[in-house]
Design a protein around this motif. Structure first.
Motif, PDB file in Angstrom:
ATOM      1  N   GLU A 187      37.038  39.232  44.914  1.00 49.06           N
ATOM      2  CA  GLU A 187      36.316  40.368  44.332  1.00 49.06           C
ATOM      3  C   GLU A 187      35.509  39.930  43.118  1.00 49.06           C
ATOM      4  O   GLU A 187      34.373  40.370  42.922  1.00 49.06           O
ATOM      5  CB  GLU A 187      37.303  41.470  43.947  1.00 49.06           C
ATOM      6  CG  GLU A 187      36.690  42.616  43.126  1.00 49.06           C
ATOM      7  CD  GLU A 187      35.507  43.301  43.779  1.00 49.06           C
ATOM      8  OE1 GLU A 187      34.705  43.914  43.050  1.00 49.06           O
ATOM      9  OE2 GLU A 187      35.356  43.212  45.023  1.00 49.06           O
ATOM     10  N   ALA A 188      36.066  39.025  42.317  1.00 46.02           N
ATOM     11  CA  ALA A 188      35.326  38.520  41.164  1.00 46.02           C
ATOM     12  C   ALA A 188      34.066  37.785  41.610  1.00 46.02           C
ATOM     13  O   ALA A 188      33.004  37.914  40.990  1.00 46.02           O
ATOM     14  CB  ALA A 188      36.218  37.595  40.335  1.00 46.02           C
ATOM     15  N   ALA A 189      34.181  37.026  42.708  1.00 44.26           N
ATOM     16  CA  ALA A 189      33.012  36.304  43.227  1.00 44.26           C
ATOM     17  C   ALA A 189      31.960  37.276  43.746  1.00 44.26           C
ATOM     18  O   ALA A 189      30.761  37.102  43.499  1.00 44.26           O
ATOM     19  CB  ALA A 189      33.448  35.350  44.337  1.00 44.26           C
ATOM     20  N   ARG A 190      32.418  38.319  44.471  1.00 39.28           N
ATOM     21  CA  ARG A 190      31.460  39.309  44.992  1.00 39.28           C
ATOM     22  C   ARG A 190      30.785  40.064  43.850  1.00 39.28           C
ATOM     23  O   ARG A 190      29.579  40.331  43.898  1.00 39.28           O
ATOM     24  CB  ARG A 190      32.176  40.281  45.931  1.00 39.28           C
ATOM     25  CG  ARG A 190      32.582  39.677  47.265  1.00 39.28           C
ATOM     26  CD  ARG A 190      33.019  40.751  48.249  1.00 39.28           C
ATOM     27  NE  ARG A 190      34.261  41.367  47.862  1.00 39.28           N
ATOM     28  CZ  ARG A 190      35.454  41.020  48.323  1.00 39.28           C
ATOM     29  NH1 ARG A 190      35.563  40.035  49.189  1.00 39.28           N
ATOM     30  NH2 ARG A 190      36.547  41.649  47.931  1.00 39.28           N
ATOM     31  N   ARG A 191      31.550  40.378  42.840  1.00 43.29           N
ATOM     32  CA  ARG A 191      30.989  41.087  41.686  1.00 43.29           C
ATOM     33  C   ARG A 191      29.950  40.219  40.965  1.00 43.29           C
ATOM     34  O   ARG A 191      28.913  40.712  40.537  1.00 43.29           O
ATOM     35  CB  ARG A 191      32.123  41.462  40.739  1.00 43.29           C
ATOM     36  CG  ARG A 191      31.703  42.290  39.545  1.00 43.29           C
ATOM     37  CD  ARG A 191      32.937  42.894  38.899  1.00 43.29           C
ATOM     38  NE  ARG A 191      32.838  42.917  37.452  1.00 43.29           N
ATOM     39  CZ  ARG A 191      33.778  43.356  36.632  1.00 43.29           C
ATOM     40  NH1 ARG A 191      34.911  43.807  37.130  1.00 43.29           N
ATOM     41  NH2 ARG A 191      33.617  43.343  35.331  1.00 43.29           N
TER      42      ARG A 191
END
Length: 257
Positions: A53-57
């Motif tokens: 999720e951090a990467a997608r964000r």
């Protein structure tokens, strides 16, 4: 039975040693190993999900930054931000601001395929209509490839206006506190060519959305080109102040800073 000449000599009266036992997993040992593996997966899974999720964000933030650069390059050439959408002689919406900034998003060949005199969904614009534009796709949104959650905020007091370009000089609020584009929930997504965006009510509903674009909040592109993550705990008064281009900075600073 013949004696193997390669066997060591046996001591008289000593029985031959039995062959070594073949060792294998017993059932309880196997279950114990599986239990340990299960615990490791349970322990690591939240971290893996959080990292994804951090990467997608981060990717979403980069998309919005590119859109911000494109909008500012458009402004540098035309001395104004693009209109929210263009219209024909009868006032019918034709094309979104997302189409107008394509040349500034390294999409000039795609832009040249579009007949701006005809509506975005006209058969003449089918080739562009069916094209995926990666910069308009939030990696967290599960949508058709041609849809986007990156919508401009369009209201009487917002930055982008229907059929009317707005000079930056008209935006008198702090450009670092004023909303330009927001990553809305998937339920509000539109085709990237569609002359449709986020009304004030859509922006205000973000605070109570059951499925925001990212866990706990959404990304927002501000007029100065920066991207800010807005948590759902943000107040409605603050959101209204961020939509407005004039006179409400104090409300934003009270809650965000």
């Amino acid at each position: 039975m013949s004696v193997n000449p390669y066997d060591p000599p046996q001591t008289p009266g000593q029985p031959p040693e039995p062959p070594p036992a073949r060792r294998g997993f017993r059932l309880f040992e196997l279950l114990a190993v599986l239990g340990v593996i299960g615990l490791l997966i349970a322990f690591l899974l939240p971290n893996v999900r959080g990292a994804r999720e951090a990467a997608r964000r981060s990717m979403c933030s980069n998309n919005l930054k590119q859109i911000g650069i494109a909008l500012h390059n458009y402004q540098a050439e035309y001395n104004s931000l693009p209109p929210a959408y263009t219209v024909d002689a009868e006032g019918k919406p034709l094309h979104s601001w997302r189409t107008l900034i394509l040349p500034y998003c390294e999409q000039t060949p795609l832009y040249k395929k579009i007949d701006l005199s005809k509506p975005w969904d006209d058969p003449a614009n089918r080739a562009a209509h069916d094209t995926r534009v990666s910069v308009y796709q939030c990696p967290s949104a599960k949508l058709p490839e041609t849809h986007t959650t990156y919508l401009a905020v369009v209201s009487p007091g917002s930055c982008l206006q229907p059929a009317q370009p707005r000079p930056l000089a008209e935006i008198t609020d702090d450009h670092g506190e004023t909303l330009l584009v927001m990553d809305v929930a998937a339920e509000h997504s539109v085709h990237w060519m569609s002359p449709a965006d986020a009304s004030e009510s859509i922006v205000l509903s973000f605070a109570t959305a059951k499925r925001p674009s990212h866990s706990g909040g959404a990304q927002a592109l501000l007029v100065n080109g920066t991207v800010r993550f807005l948590g759902q705990s943000i107040g409605l008064a603050t959101l209204r102040a961020m939509i407005s281009i004039a006179g409400d900075d104090d409300k934003v600073e009270e809650e965000v800073n």
